[in-house]
Design a protein around this motif. Structure first.
Motif, PDB file in Angstrom:
ATOM      1  N   TYR A 237     -63.911 -61.116  11.786  1.00 56.09           N
ATOM      2  CA  TYR A 237     -62.516 -61.156  11.370  1.00 56.09           C
ATOM      3  C   TYR A 237     -61.760 -60.031  12.066  1.00 56.09           C
ATOM      4  N   VAL A 238     -60.474 -60.238  12.255  1.00 50.17           N
ATOM      5  CA  VAL A 238     -59.621 -59.236  12.886  1.00 50.17           C
ATOM      6  C   VAL A 238     -58.440 -58.976  11.961  1.00 50.17           C
ATOM      7  N   GLU A 239     -58.146 -57.719  11.750  1.00 49.32           N
ATOM      8  CA  GLU A 239     -56.947 -57.330  11.004  1.00 49.32           C
ATOM      9  C   GLU A 239     -55.975 -56.711  11.990  1.00 49.32           C
ATOM     10  N   LEU A 240     -54.747 -57.189  11.969  1.00 45.71           N
ATOM     11  CA  LEU A 240     -53.681 -56.658  12.813  1.00 45.71           C
ATOM     12  C   LEU A 240     -52.651 -55.985  11.926  1.00 45.71           C
ATOM     13  N   GLU A 241     -52.072 -54.922  12.406  1.00 42.99           N
ATOM     14  CA  GLU A 241     -51.028 -54.249  11.640  1.00 42.99           C
ATOM     15  C   GLU A 241     -49.965 -53.707  12.573  1.00 42.99           C
ATOM     16  N   LEU A 242     -48.722 -53.851  12.151  1.00 44.79           N
ATOM     17  CA  LEU A 242     -47.566 -53.269  12.831  1.00 44.79           C
ATOM     18  C   LEU A 242     -46.942 -52.279  11.862  1.00 44.79           C
ATOM     19  N   THR A 243     -46.676 -51.074  12.290  1.00 41.70           N
ATOM     20  CA  THR A 243     -45.976 -50.129  11.420  1.00 41.70           C
ATOM     21  C   THR A 243     -44.829 -49.502  12.197  1.00 41.70           C
ATOM     22  N   THR A 244     -43.746 -49.315  11.490  1.00 43.92           N
ATOM     23  CA  THR A 244     -42.567 -48.701  12.088  1.00 43.92           C
ATOM     24  C   THR A 244     -42.251 -47.420  11.336  1.00 43.92           C
ATOM     25  N   ASP A 245     -41.542 -46.564  11.986  1.00 41.35           N
ATOM     26  CA  ASP A 245     -41.111 -45.344  11.334  1.00 41.35           C
ATOM     27  C   ASP A 245     -39.595 -45.285  11.425  1.00 41.35           C
ATOM     28  N   ARG A 246     -38.990 -44.998  10.342  1.00 44.31           N
ATOM     29  CA  ARG A 246     -37.540 -44.866  10.255  1.00 44.31           C
ATOM     30  C   ARG A 246     -36.784 -46.189  10.364  1.00 44.31           C
ATOM     31  N   ALA A 247     -37.480 -47.312  10.253  1.00 41.49           N
ATOM     32  CA  ALA A 247     -36.776 -48.604  10.243  1.00 41.49           C
ATOM     33  C   ALA A 247     -36.204 -48.813   8.842  1.00 41.49           C
ATOM     34  N   PRO A 248     -34.991 -49.307   8.734  1.00 40.15           N
ATOM     35  CA  PRO A 248     -34.413 -49.517   7.408  1.00 40.15           C
ATOM     36  C   PRO A 248     -35.151 -50.624   6.658  1.00 40.15           C
ATOM     37  N   ASP A 249     -35.276 -50.480   5.361  1.00 37.98           N
ATOM     38  CA  ASP A 249     -35.919 -51.513   4.543  1.00 37.98           C
ATOM     39  C   ASP A 249     -34.866 -52.537   4.145  1.00 37.98           C
ATOM     40  N   THR A 250     -34.677 -53.514   5.026  1.00 40.23           N
ATOM     41  CA  THR A 250     -33.689 -54.562   4.791  1.00 40.23           C
ATOM     42  C   THR A 250     -34.360 -55.918   4.975  1.00 40.23           C
ATOM     43  N   PRO A 251     -33.752 -56.980   4.459  1.00 41.44           N
ATOM     44  CA  PRO A 251     -34.300 -58.318   4.710  1.00 41.44           C
ATOM     45  C   PRO A 251     -34.404 -58.619   6.211  1.00 41.44           C
ATOM     46  N   ARG A 252     -33.453 -58.165   7.001  1.00 42.82           N
ATOM     47  CA  ARG A 252     -33.487 -58.393   8.447  1.00 42.82           C
ATOM     48  C   ARG A 252     -34.700 -57.709   9.089  1.00 42.82           C
ATOM     49  N   THR A 253     -34.974 -56.465   8.685  1.00 45.29           N
ATOM     50  CA  THR A 253     -36.133 -55.751   9.217  1.00 45.29           C
ATOM     51  C   THR A 253     -37.419 -56.498   8.866  1.00 45.29           C
ATOM     52  N   ARG A 254     -37.531 -56.963   7.636  1.00 49.96           N
ATOM     53  CA  ARG A 254     -38.729 -57.707   7.223  1.00 49.96           C
ATOM     54  C   ARG A 254     -38.841 -59.024   7.993  1.00 49.96           C
ATOM     55  N   ASP A 255     -37.718 -59.680   8.258  1.00 50.08           N
ATOM     56  CA  ASP A 255     -37.741 -60.909   9.071  1.00 50.08           C
ATOM     57  C   ASP A 255     -38.243 -60.618  10.478  1.00 50.08           C
ATOM     58  N   VAL A 256     -37.765 -59.527  11.061  1.00 46.99           N
ATOM     59  CA  VAL A 256     -38.188 -59.156  12.410  1.00 46.99           C
ATOM     60  C   VAL A 256     -39.680 -58.813  12.416  1.00 46.99           C
ATOM     61  N   LEU A 257     -40.139 -58.038  11.431  1.00 46.91           N
ATOM     62  CA  LEU A 257     -41.562 -57.692  11.349  1.00 46.91           C
ATOM     63  C   LEU A 257     -42.424 -58.939  11.175  1.00 46.91           C
ATOM     64  N   THR A 258     -41.961 -59.885  10.371  1.00 49.30           N
ATOM     65  CA  THR A 258     -42.707 -61.133  10.172  1.00 49.30           C
ATOM     66  C   THR A 258     -42.808 -61.908  11.479  1.00 49.30           C
ATOM     67  N   ALA A 259     -41.701 -62.020  12.191  1.00 47.82           N
ATOM     68  CA  ALA A 259     -41.707 -62.733  13.474  1.00 47.82           C
ATOM     69  C   ALA A 259     -42.619 -62.037  14.487  1.00 47.82           C
ATOM     70  N   LEU A 260     -42.550 -60.708  14.553  1.00 50.65           N
ATOM     71  CA  LEU A 260     -43.422 -59.959  15.466  1.00 50.65           C
ATOM     72  C   LEU A 260     -44.892 -60.148  15.093  1.00 50.65           C
ATOM     73  N   LEU A 261     -45.198 -60.136  13.802  1.00 48.77           N
ATOM     74  CA  LEU A 261     -46.573 -60.308  13.352  1.00 48.77           C
ATOM     75  C   LEU A 261     -47.107 -61.686  13.741  1.00 48.77           C
ATOM     76  N   LYS A 262     -46.312 -62.719  13.572  1.00 54.18           N
ATOM     77  CA  LYS A 262     -46.740 -64.069  13.955  1.00 54.18           C
ATOM     78  C   LYS A 262     -47.031 -64.141  15.452  1.00 54.18           C
ATOM     79  N   GLN A 263     -46.167 -63.528  16.254  1.00 58.80           N
ATOM     80  CA  GLN A 263     -46.386 -63.504  17.701  1.00 58.80           C
ATOM     81  C   GLN A 263     -47.637 -62.695  18.050  1.00 58.80           C
ATOM     82  N   TYR A 264     -47.839 -61.598  17.356  1.00 57.55           N
ATOM     83  CA  TYR A 264     -48.996 -60.743  17.598  1.00 57.55           C
ATOM     84  C   TYR A 264     -50.296 -61.488  17.276  1.00 57.55           C
ATOM     85  N   VAL A 265     -50.305 -62.243  16.177  1.00 54.81           N
ATOM     86  CA  VAL A 265     -51.492 -63.025  15.812  1.00 54.81           C
ATOM     87  C   VAL A 265     -51.812 -64.037  16.906  1.00 54.81           C
ATOM     88  N   GLN A 266     -50.811 -64.787  17.358  1.00 55.35           N
ATOM     89  CA  GLN A 266     -51.045 -65.786  18.409  1.00 55.35           C
ATOM     90  C   GLN A 266     -51.520 -65.133  19.704  1.00 55.35           C
TER      91      GLN A 266
END
Length: 122
Positions: free
Chosen positions: A82-111
């Protein structure tokens, strides 16, 4: 990942500060992985890999990566598929837009990771 080293990471620096850290770790477990307490309390499940979460300032996923072509032994036990992937940001605002961007990046990273790791079960 599937050789001697069981993990890897990459940091993107902006103004001498690690703004984005991306890591991958080989694991013994997949879906139902024991995520850290912060993720368990604050993470929101997302569709990325076998199990994914997004939280304030980060996102992570775990997935099965079948590699029957690799010899197994002390450096690569049979259980570590199994592989675990993680993306972490520093100083990114906690907004719905930031979470949407992180989700999209994570999906691309998995593929990307499944392709580069030559997972037979993509």
């Amino acid at each position: 990942m599937f050789e001697k080293q069981g993990d890897t990471y990459c940091s993107l620096f902006v103004d001498d500060h690690a703004a984005l850290v991306v890591q991958a770790v080989r694991r013994n477990s997949g879906k139902g992985t024991e995520w850290n307490r912060y993720v368990q309390k604050h993470g929101i499940p997302v569709q990325a890999g076998d199990e994914g979460h997004v939280w304030s300032g980060g996102a992570g996923s775990v997935f099965l990566c079948e590699r029957p072509d690799l010899p197994r032994g002390p450096a690569l036990p049979p259980s570590q598929k199994y592989v675990e992937l993680e993306l972490t940001t520093d100083r990114a605002p906690d907004t719905p837009r930031t979470r949407d961007v992180l989700t999209a990046l994570l999906k691309q990273y998995v593929q990307f990771a499944k392709q580069k790791l030559k997972c037979a079960n993509t």
